[in-house]
Write an enzyme that holds these catalytic residues in place. Structure first.
Site, PDB file in Angstrom:
ATOM      1  CB  CYS A   1      -0.821  -0.114   1.154  1.00 46.06           C
ATOM      2  SG  CYS A   1      -2.200  -1.260   1.235  1.00 46.06           S
TER       3      CYS A   1
ATOM      4  CG  ASN B   1      -6.397  -0.845   1.437  1.00 47.90           C
ATOM      5  OD1 ASN B   1      -5.862  -0.778   0.397  1.00 47.90           O
ATOM      6  ND2 ASN B   1      -5.875  -1.241   2.672  1.00 47.90           N
TER       7      ASN B   1
ATOM      8  CG  HIS C   1      -3.132   3.271   2.045  1.00 45.67           C
ATOM      9  ND1 HIS C   1      -3.694   2.942   0.961  1.00 45.67           N
ATOM     10  CD2 HIS C   1      -2.985   2.316   3.023  1.00 45.67           C
ATOM     11  CE1 HIS C   1      -4.033   1.731   0.875  1.00 45.67           C
ATOM     12  NE2 HIS C   1      -3.675   1.362   2.238  1.00 45.67           N
TER      13      HIS C   1
HETATM   14  N1  ACO Z   1     -17.917  -8.452  10.993  1.00 42.75           N
HETATM   15  C1  ACO Z   1     -18.248  -8.755  12.243  1.00 42.75           C
HETATM   16  N2  ACO Z   1     -17.414  -9.083  13.195  1.00 42.75           N
HETATM   17  C2  ACO Z   1     -15.997  -9.053  12.811  1.00 42.75           C
HETATM   18  C3  ACO Z   1     -15.612  -8.858  11.832  1.00 42.75           C
HETATM   19  C4  ACO Z   1     -16.445  -8.353  10.641  1.00 42.75           C
HETATM   20  N3  ACO Z   1     -16.057  -8.304   9.265  1.00 42.75           N
HETATM   21  N4  ACO Z   1     -14.275  -8.842  11.695  1.00 42.75           N
HETATM   22  C5  ACO Z   1     -13.813  -9.029  13.103  1.00 42.75           C
HETATM   23  N5  ACO Z   1     -15.163  -9.248  13.613  1.00 42.75           N
HETATM   24  C6  ACO Z   1     -14.983  -9.622  15.045  1.00 42.75           C
HETATM   25  C7  ACO Z   1     -13.877 -10.206  15.682  1.00 42.75           C
HETATM   26  O1  ACO Z   1     -14.013 -11.710  15.383  1.00 42.75           O
HETATM   27  C8  ACO Z   1     -13.869  -9.650  17.257  1.00 42.75           C
HETATM   28  O2  ACO Z   1     -15.008 -10.552  17.741  1.00 42.75           O
HETATM   29  P1  ACO Z   1     -14.482 -11.042  19.207  1.00 42.75           P
HETATM   30  O3  ACO Z   1     -14.365  -9.939  20.093  1.00 42.75           O
HETATM   31  O4  ACO Z   1     -15.669 -11.960  19.530  1.00 42.75           O
HETATM   32  O5  ACO Z   1     -13.271 -12.100  18.993  1.00 42.75           O
HETATM   33  C9  ACO Z   1     -14.337  -8.438  17.124  1.00 42.75           C
HETATM   34  O6  ACO Z   1     -15.010  -8.283  15.723  1.00 42.75           O
HETATM   35  C10 ACO Z   1     -13.443  -7.176  17.136  1.00 42.75           C
HETATM   36  O7  ACO Z   1     -12.335  -7.688  16.422  1.00 42.75           O
HETATM   37  P2  ACO Z   1     -11.024  -6.782  16.062  1.00 42.75           P
HETATM   38  O8  ACO Z   1     -10.033  -7.336  15.022  1.00 42.75           O
HETATM   39  O9  ACO Z   1     -10.455  -6.303  17.264  1.00 42.75           O
HETATM   40  O10 ACO Z   1     -11.604  -5.489  15.455  1.00 42.75           O
HETATM   41  P3  ACO Z   1     -11.120  -4.003  15.087  1.00 42.75           P
HETATM   42  O11 ACO Z   1     -11.940  -2.951  15.722  1.00 42.75           O
HETATM   43  O12 ACO Z   1      -9.662  -3.937  15.365  1.00 42.75           O
HETATM   44  O13 ACO Z   1     -11.497  -3.903  13.373  1.00 42.75           O
HETATM   45  C11 ACO Z   1     -10.067  -3.893  11.280  1.00 42.75           C
HETATM   46  C12 ACO Z   1     -10.940  -4.629  12.566  1.00 42.75           C
HETATM   47  C13 ACO Z   1     -11.119  -3.204  10.584  1.00 42.75           C
HETATM   48  C14 ACO Z   1      -9.606  -4.965  10.452  1.00 42.75           C
HETATM   49  C15 ACO Z   1      -9.253  -2.860  11.925  1.00 42.75           C
HETATM   50  O14 ACO Z   1      -8.320  -3.537  12.756  1.00 42.75           O
HETATM   51  C16 ACO Z   1      -8.392  -2.351  10.740  1.00 42.75           C
HETATM   52  O15 ACO Z   1      -8.780  -1.578  10.163  1.00 42.75           O
HETATM   53  N6  ACO Z   1      -6.881  -2.456  10.665  1.00 42.75           N
HETATM   54  C17 ACO Z   1      -5.995  -1.821   9.730  1.00 42.75           C
HETATM   55  C18 ACO Z   1      -6.020  -3.140   8.815  1.00 42.75           C
HETATM   56  C19 ACO Z   1      -5.647  -2.475   7.427  1.00 42.75           C
HETATM   57  O16 ACO Z   1      -5.664  -1.366   7.093  1.00 42.75           O
HETATM   58  N7  ACO Z   1      -4.843  -3.206   6.681  1.00 42.75           N
HETATM   59  C20 ACO Z   1      -4.450  -2.843   5.388  1.00 42.75           C
HETATM   60  C21 ACO Z   1      -3.116  -2.256   5.414  1.00 42.75           C
HETATM   61  S1  ACO Z   1      -2.495  -1.598   3.808  1.00 42.75           S
HETATM   62  C22 ACO Z   1      -1.630  -2.660   2.867  1.00 42.75           C
HETATM   63  O17 ACO Z   1      -0.631  -2.941   2.868  1.00 42.75           O
HETATM   64  C23 ACO Z   1      -2.820  -3.838   2.298  1.00 42.75           C
END
Ligand code: ACO
Length: 335
Positions: free
Chosen positions: A119, A291, A261
């Site tokens: 990214c 993304n 980004h």
């Molecule tokens: N729908 C419903 N529930 C979900 C989902 C979903 N799609 N995904 C995760 N959950 C659940 C999890 O299982 C967890 O449940 P639990 O508490 O019962 O275990 C709960 O939601 C919380 O999960 P978290 O992983 O803590 O959720 P978070 O608030 O961190 O959000 C997210 C997750 C959106 C992925 C966030 O961490 C994020 O945006 N991180 C950055 C990721 C990113 O941008 N990556 C790309 C980088 S760029 C590149 O180089 C490609």
């Protein structure tokens, strides 16, 4: 603020272009595949839908279409393009897709190559191209960011599959002696934290003949520690931008637009807050595209330029971040 006056060679921004596939995958539709909801995805990421490539919309095709519209805005004769850099992690051909784009464009006098930094790829490619221009080697460069992560997402992993989409964007930049609109940049990587986000080789051994083995090709789907990537982004992006503001003697008040980004709306908001940049200046279109990896920055810029948001002489702070881990920032002036 005037562009920096120079005796040496500077960079001018001449055109932008973008392309996204027609096929739309909404949050409602994704909920039919994995246990998630529109409400969860929107509130945690800001994403409502993303575009998914179907046949014919590979990285070469998408990159070519984005490049063509950027060339048309720049009003360049195809023969005058010297350099084409394609930032991608998902080339249609692992040996490189940029030369195929060169051939489709008919840019016979250009050298074309791929650059991979996930990214951060577009930003790293823009910085690389600008150095070739400033060094006097080339006069006109096309910088393309294109990715098709839909092919590498685990569509059963709700923690990551909701984030990504496909698309392409491009900028046309030119060497100029009167001013320099590429004000400054910084870039960093940290392989120690690389395991937070990978698109790894399958690592599967196969045998050619008895006692002679080989590692067969192919990749496993994207593996991501979302929370760690989130923490990395909201910590490192403000730091690198702040360092760049200090280095270039430009305060965050002087910025017209912040083009980050497009990973997650919460990351955009948090970076803006930490840098005290007003929400009105933070450009966002991830609601519509998710993304798109190396494509997000030029896709966002092209939309804002065509909507007359980004205007001639506007100062843009931009930052790319992601797998590697890698991150970078650039300060530019449009025009
Ligand atoms: N729908 C419903 N529930 C979900 C989902 C979903 N799609 N995904 C995760 N959950 C659940 C999890 O299982 C967890 O449940 P639990 O508490 O019962 O275990 C709960 O939601 C919380 O999960 P978290 O992983 O803590 O959720 P978070 O608030 O961190 O959000 C997210 C997750 C959106 C992925 C966030 O961490 C994020 O945006 N991180 C950055 C990721 C990113 O941008 N990556 C790309 C980088 S760029 C590149 O180089 C490609």
């Amino acid at each position: 603020m005037e562009g920096i006056k120079l005796n040496q060679i500077g960079v001018s921004f001449k055109g932008s272009g973008s392309y996204v596939p027609d096929q739309i995958l909404t949050n409602q539709k994704i909920s039919q595949k994995v246990d998630t909801s529109d409400e969860w995805i929107k509130s945690r990421t800001g994403i409502a839908e993303r575009r998914i490539s179907s046949s014919g919309d590979n990285v070469t095709e998408m990159g070519y279409k984005a490049a063509k519209t950027a060339i048309s805005m720049a009003n360049w004769d195809i023969e005058t393009i010297d350099l084409i850099i394609l930032a991608t992690s998902t080339p249609h051909d692992l040996f490189g897709s940029a030369p195929s784009i060169q051939a489709k464009l008919g840019a016979n006098n250009a050298v074309a190559f791929d650059l991979t930094a996930a990214c951060s790829g577009f930003l790293f490619a823009l910085i690389t191209a600008s150095q070739f221009l400033k060094g006097g080697s080339f006069k006109r460069a096309l910088v393309i960011g294109a990715d098709q992560l839909s092919s590498f997402v685990d569509w059963n992993d709700r923690r990551s599959c909701i984030l990504f989409g496909d698309g392409a964007g491009a900028l046309a930049i030119e060497a100029i002696s009167e001013f320099d609109n590429f004000i400054g940049f910084d870039m960093q990587t940290d392989g120690e934290r690389g395991s937070f986000l990978n698109l790894p080789s399958k690592n599967k051994m196969d045998s050619i003949i008895d006692n002679v083995n080989f590692l067969s090709g192919g990749f496993s789907p994207i593996q991501m520690n979302g929370q760690e990537v989130y923490k990395f982004a909201v910590r490192e992006v403000p730091l690198i931008l702040d360092k760049l503001f200090r280095k270039t003697n430009i305060s965050s008040d002087e910025i017209d637009w912040l083009v980050l980004h497009q990973a997650n709306q919460r990351i955009l908001d948090s970076v803006g807050e930490r840098l005290k940049i007003s929400r009105k200046k933070i450009l966002s279109n991830l609601e519509n595209y998710g993304n798109t990896s190396a494509a997000t920055i030029p896709l966002m810029m092209d939309e804002a330029i065509r909507n007359n948001k980004i205007k001639q002489n506007d100062i843009i702070a931009t930052s790319g971040f992601g797998a590697g881990l890698s991150w970078g920032a650039a300060l530019i002036k449009w025009g």
